[in-house]
Design a protein around this motif. Structure first.
Motif, PDB file in Angstrom:
ATOM      1  N   ILE A 170      39.537  40.602  37.894  1.00 37.09           N
ATOM      2  CA  ILE A 170      39.881  41.942  37.405  1.00 37.09           C
ATOM      3  C   ILE A 170      38.800  42.454  36.452  1.00 37.09           C
ATOM      4  O   ILE A 170      38.370  43.612  36.541  1.00 37.09           O
ATOM      5  CB  ILE A 170      41.256  41.923  36.717  1.00 37.09           C
ATOM      6  N   VAL A 171      38.351  41.603  35.550  1.00 34.93           N
ATOM      7  CA  VAL A 171      37.305  42.012  34.608  1.00 34.93           C
ATOM      8  C   VAL A 171      36.011  42.353  35.348  1.00 34.93           C
ATOM      9  O   VAL A 171      35.363  43.372  35.059  1.00 34.93           O
ATOM     10  CB  VAL A 171      37.064  40.920  33.548  1.00 34.93           C
ATOM     11  N   ASN A 172      35.639  41.540  36.304  1.00 31.05           N
ATOM     12  CA  ASN A 172      34.412  41.817  37.057  1.00 31.05           C
ATOM     13  C   ASN A 172      34.524  43.110  37.863  1.00 31.05           C
ATOM     14  O   ASN A 172      33.541  43.855  38.003  1.00 31.05           O
ATOM     15  CB  ASN A 172      34.077  40.643  37.979  1.00 31.05           C
ATOM     16  N   SER A 173      35.699  43.386  38.388  1.00 33.73           N
ATOM     17  CA  SER A 173      35.901  44.629  39.117  1.00 33.73           C
ATOM     18  C   SER A 173      35.789  45.830  38.181  1.00 33.73           C
ATOM     19  O   SER A 173      35.163  46.848  38.521  1.00 33.73           O
ATOM     20  CB  SER A 173      37.269  44.632  39.801  1.00 33.73           C
ATOM     21  N   ALA A 174      36.393  45.722  37.002  1.00 31.61           N
ATOM     22  CA  ALA A 174      36.306  46.811  36.027  1.00 31.61           C
ATOM     23  C   ALA A 174      34.857  47.044  35.607  1.00 31.61           C
ATOM     24  O   ALA A 174      34.421  48.198  35.457  1.00 31.61           O
ATOM     25  CB  ALA A 174      37.173  46.492  34.816  1.00 31.61           C
ATOM     26  N   LYS A 175      34.134  45.970  35.431  1.00 38.18           N
ATOM     27  CA  LYS A 175      32.720  46.094  35.064  1.00 38.18           C
ATOM     28  C   LYS A 175      31.940  46.790  36.171  1.00 38.18           C
ATOM     29  O   LYS A 175      31.106  47.667  35.910  1.00 38.18           O
ATOM     30  CB  LYS A 175      32.141  44.710  34.785  1.00 38.18           C
ATOM     31  N   LYS A 176      32.234  46.432  37.404  1.00 41.14           N
ATOM     32  CA  LYS A 176      31.567  47.035  38.557  1.00 41.14           C
ATOM     33  C   LYS A 176      31.825  48.537  38.610  1.00 41.14           C
ATOM     34  O   LYS A 176      30.930  49.322  38.958  1.00 41.14           O
ATOM     35  CB  LYS A 176      32.060  46.359  39.838  1.00 41.14           C
ATOM     36  N   HIS A 177      33.037  48.945  38.264  1.00 38.49           N
ATOM     37  CA  HIS A 177      33.410  50.356  38.341  1.00 38.49           C
ATOM     38  C   HIS A 177      33.307  51.067  36.990  1.00 38.49           C
ATOM     39  O   HIS A 177      33.790  52.193  36.840  1.00 38.49           O
ATOM     40  CB  HIS A 177      34.814  50.487  38.933  1.00 38.49           C
ATOM     41  N   ASN A 178      32.706  50.387  36.028  1.00 42.10           N
ATOM     42  CA  ASN A 178      32.328  51.000  34.752  1.00 42.10           C
ATOM     43  C   ASN A 178      33.518  51.602  33.999  1.00 42.10           C
ATOM     44  O   ASN A 178      33.489  52.747  33.562  1.00 42.10           O
ATOM     45  CB  ASN A 178      31.256  52.079  34.978  1.00 42.10           C
ATOM     46  N   ILE A 179      34.556  50.785  33.837  1.00 42.92           N
ATOM     47  CA  ILE A 179      35.728  51.226  33.083  1.00 42.92           C
ATOM     48  C   ILE A 179      36.166  50.085  32.163  1.00 42.92           C
ATOM     49  O   ILE A 179      36.112  48.914  32.559  1.00 42.92           O
ATOM     50  CB  ILE A 179      36.875  51.659  34.030  1.00 42.92           C
ATOM     51  N   PRO A 180      36.563  50.383  30.927  1.00 46.13           N
ATOM     52  CA  PRO A 180      37.033  49.325  30.022  1.00 46.13           C
ATOM     53  C   PRO A 180      38.262  48.622  30.580  1.00 46.13           C
ATOM     54  O   PRO A 180      39.070  49.227  31.299  1.00 46.13           O
ATOM     55  CB  PRO A 180      37.371  50.086  28.735  1.00 46.13           C
ATOM     56  N   VAL A 181      38.406  47.354  30.215  1.00 46.12           N
ATOM     57  CA  VAL A 181      39.523  46.567  30.741  1.00 46.12           C
ATOM     58  C   VAL A 181      40.103  45.684  29.648  1.00 46.12           C
ATOM     59  O   VAL A 181      39.383  45.174  28.779  1.00 46.12           O
ATOM     60  CB  VAL A 181      39.075  45.707  31.948  1.00 46.12           C
ATOM     61  N   VAL A 182      41.411  45.515  29.701  1.00 43.71           N
ATOM     62  CA  VAL A 182      42.144  44.627  28.794  1.00 43.71           C
ATOM     63  C   VAL A 182      42.892  43.607  29.642  1.00 43.71           C
ATOM     64  O   VAL A 182      43.474  43.959  30.670  1.00 43.71           O
ATOM     65  CB  VAL A 182      43.144  45.434  27.942  1.00 43.71           C
ATOM     66  N   ILE A 183      42.860  42.368  29.220  1.00 47.93           N
ATOM     67  CA  ILE A 183      43.609  41.313  29.903  1.00 47.93           C
ATOM     68  C   ILE A 183      44.752  40.866  29.005  1.00 47.93           C
ATOM     69  O   ILE A 183      44.556  40.518  27.836  1.00 47.93           O
ATOM     70  CB  ILE A 183      42.713  40.100  30.229  1.00 47.93           C
ATOM     71  N   SER A 184      45.960  40.888  29.557  1.00 44.70           N
ATOM     72  CA  SER A 184      47.143  40.440  28.837  1.00 44.70           C
ATOM     73  C   SER A 184      47.764  39.263  29.577  1.00 44.70           C
ATOM     74  O   SER A 184      48.221  39.403  30.710  1.00 44.70           O
ATOM     75  CB  SER A 184      48.156  41.583  28.713  1.00 44.70           C
ATOM     76  N   TYR A 185      47.743  38.110  28.943  1.00 38.91           N
ATOM     77  CA  TYR A 185      48.289  36.898  29.560  1.00 38.91           C
ATOM     78  C   TYR A 185      49.782  36.758  29.258  1.00 38.91           C
ATOM     79  O   TYR A 185      50.247  37.139  28.181  1.00 38.91           O
ATOM     80  CB  TYR A 185      47.582  35.661  29.010  1.00 38.91           C
ATOM     81  N   THR A 186      50.495  36.192  30.202  1.00 39.31           N
ATOM     82  CA  THR A 186      51.853  35.757  29.935  1.00 39.31           C
ATOM     83  C   THR A 186      51.845  34.264  29.666  1.00 39.31           C
ATOM     84  O   THR A 186      51.002  33.531  30.220  1.00 39.31           O
ATOM     85  CB  THR A 186      52.805  36.087  31.097  1.00 39.31           C
ATOM     86  N   LEU A 187      52.745  33.809  28.804  1.00 37.66           N
ATOM     87  CA  LEU A 187      52.749  32.413  28.377  1.00 37.66           C
ATOM     88  C   LEU A 187      54.133  31.800  28.571  1.00 37.66           C
ATOM     89  O   LEU A 187      55.148  32.483  28.489  1.00 37.66           O
ATOM     90  CB  LEU A 187      52.360  32.314  26.896  1.00 37.66           C
ATOM     91  N   GLU A 188      54.130  30.503  28.806  1.00 36.39           N
ATOM     92  CA  GLU A 188      55.379  29.766  28.907  1.00 36.39           C
ATOM     93  C   GLU A 188      55.867  29.367  27.516  1.00 36.39           C
ATOM     94  O   GLU A 188      55.222  29.666  26.503  1.00 36.39           O
ATOM     95  CB  GLU A 188      55.183  28.527  29.792  1.00 36.39           C
ATOM     96  N   THR A 189      56.991  28.687  27.454  1.00 35.66           N
ATOM     97  CA  THR A 189      57.577  28.327  26.166  1.00 35.66           C
ATOM     98  C   THR A 189      56.706  27.339  25.388  1.00 35.66           C
ATOM     99  O   THR A 189      56.888  27.165  24.185  1.00 35.66           O
ATOM    100  CB  THR A 189      58.983  27.723  26.353  1.00 35.66           C
ATOM    101  N   ASP A 190      55.737  26.693  26.063  1.00 34.32           N
ATOM    102  CA  ASP A 190      54.822  25.777  25.374  1.00 34.32           C
ATOM    103  C   ASP A 190      53.557  26.472  24.899  1.00 34.32           C
ATOM    104  O   ASP A 190      52.657  25.840  24.344  1.00 34.32           O
ATOM    105  CB  ASP A 190      54.459  24.589  26.273  1.00 34.32           C
ATOM    106  N   GLY A 191      53.475  27.796  25.104  1.00 37.50           N
ATOM    107  CA  GLY A 191      52.308  28.538  24.657  1.00 37.50           C
ATOM    108  C   GLY A 191      51.141  28.530  25.612  1.00 37.50           C
ATOM    109  O   GLY A 191      50.100  29.145  25.333  1.00 37.50           O
ATOM    110  N   ASN A 192      51.291  27.855  26.752  1.00 37.60           N
ATOM    111  CA  ASN A 192      50.233  27.836  27.762  1.00 37.60           C
ATOM    112  C   ASN A 192      50.512  28.858  28.859  1.00 37.60           C
ATOM    113  O   ASN A 192      51.649  29.308  29.044  1.00 37.60           O
ATOM    114  CB  ASN A 192      50.125  26.449  28.402  1.00 37.60           C
ATOM    115  N   LEU A 193      49.475  29.216  29.613  1.00 38.80           N
ATOM    116  CA  LEU A 193      49.656  30.057  30.783  1.00 38.80           C
ATOM    117  C   LEU A 193      50.529  29.315  31.795  1.00 38.80           C
ATOM    118  O   LEU A 193      50.575  28.065  31.786  1.00 38.80           O
ATOM    119  CB  LEU A 193      48.303  30.378  31.426  1.00 38.80           C
ATOM    120  N   PRO A 194      51.218  30.007  32.687  1.00 39.78           N
ATOM    121  CA  PRO A 194      51.990  29.328  33.726  1.00 39.78           C
ATOM    122  C   PRO A 194      51.149  28.382  34.585  1.00 39.78           C
ATOM    123  O   PRO A 194      51.679  27.438  35.172  1.00 39.78           O
ATOM    124  CB  PRO A 194      52.534  30.497  34.566  1.00 39.78           C
TER     125      PRO A 194
END
Length: 315
Positions: free
Chosen positions: A176-200
């Motif tokens: 997603i970030v590389n695509s946004a860079k290719k199309h010259n638009i700012p991008v934000v990444i928001s992760y979701t986390l499990e109850t242990d604080g890690n990504l799924p």
């Protein structure tokens, strides 16, 4: 013409608000049927667009009184190729969907924005697969190609940035970030986390942010956490670690339930609003650059009103 694409106002330390759990609010609180969780489907009718406008107005009125700005997030979480086709649209409809969404948000911006209250417009991008469980797993190259269908369309609108929410494995985030860079638009990444604080996926948040920044040359404007309760991740955050300074936004769930428990729930868990507000305030001790506050599943405008009141009272 885009307004803030070259200088996002929320990159300051001023407090910005954004909305809460759009889809869960519409489904459970307003009794609206959203096919495949797709709020953008409401854009096709006058009544649907009014419903969305009323939803945003509830938040904007609160934010205008309490904050320095508001990030208007388009209802496009499901507006990527697989999902639009699944609910009966064609790929050619992507541009119209996003044009309509941005037109509606620009009208709201014109109504509320002034010199002391900035309103950047973001296009919400969801994962290709399930928001809770890594599925339809792609390489970063495949993810870049897949999400470019939506991001290219967004780049042709007046949106200021794209925000990818509920991302649960890092190759998709990198694509997603590389695509946004290719199309010259700012991008934000928001992760979701499990109850242990890690990504799924099992990856730590620290490693996800650090490795993404490394391979994308820090292109992401900032990071957020969404669709998790503060109780699930507060203990993994050390304000002395440089990676925590990259997190500027939080859209927490109202509920402390795990993703699997939320999936099985037939009722909406609105949690404890006062406790959630206190949790947000306390997180400023762990996330020194946190300045964008919103909500996710189970939250509505009353949650954000409580969060804002506590936020400014305690800081």
């Amino acid at each position: 013409m885009t307004k803030y694409r070259n200088q996002l106002p929320q990159l300051s330390l001023s407090t910005f608000m954004t909305d809460g759990g759009l889809e869960t609010d519409l489904i459970f609180n307003k009794g609206i049927d959203l096919p495949e969780f797709a709020a953008f489907d409401l854009l096709k009718s006058i009544d649907g667009r009014q419903t969305l406008k009323n939803y945003y107005l509830d938040y904007l009125v609160i934010a205008k009184k309490k904050c320095n700005g508001f990030v208007l997030e388009a209802p496009t979480y499901r507006a990527n190729p697989d999902w639009v086709v699944k609910i009966g649209y064609k790929l050619d409809d992507l541009q119209v969907i996003h044009n309509t969404a941005i037109d509606e948000l620009e009208d709201l911006r014109n109504e509320f924005e002034d010199d002391n209250f900035k309103v950047p417009i973001s296009v919400c991008i969801g994962p290709r697969g399930d928001g809770y469980v890594p599925s339809n797993i792609m390489t970063s190259v495949e993810a870049e190609e897949y999400h470019s269908s939506q991001i290219k369309v967004v780049s042709n609108t007046n949106a200021d940035l794209v925000s990818a929410l509920t991302i649960n494995y890092n190759d998709e985030a990198i694509g997603i970030v590389n695509s946004a860079k290719k199309h010259n638009i700012p991008v934000v990444i928001s992760y979701t986390l499990e109850t242990d604080g890690n990504l799924p996926s099992g990856q730590s948040l620290k490693d996800a942010i650090s490795s993404l920044d490394k391979v994308t040359n820090n292109y992401a404007s900032y990071f957020m956490i969404n669709c998790a309760h503060p109780e699930h991740f507060k203990d993994i955050l050390n304000p002395n670690d440089s990676w925590t300074k990259r997190i500027k936004g939080l859209r927490a769930n109202a509920s402390k339930k795990s993703h699997s428990e939320l999936d099985e729930s037939e009722t909406l868990d609105i949690g404890n609003k006062k406790e959630l507000a206190n949790d947000y305030s306390k997180l400023r001790n762990h996330l020194p650059n946190l300045n964008i506050i919103g909500g996710c599943c189970g939250t509505d405008s009353t949650h954000l009103e409580s969060i804002c009141e506590t936020w400014f009272k305690n800081n």
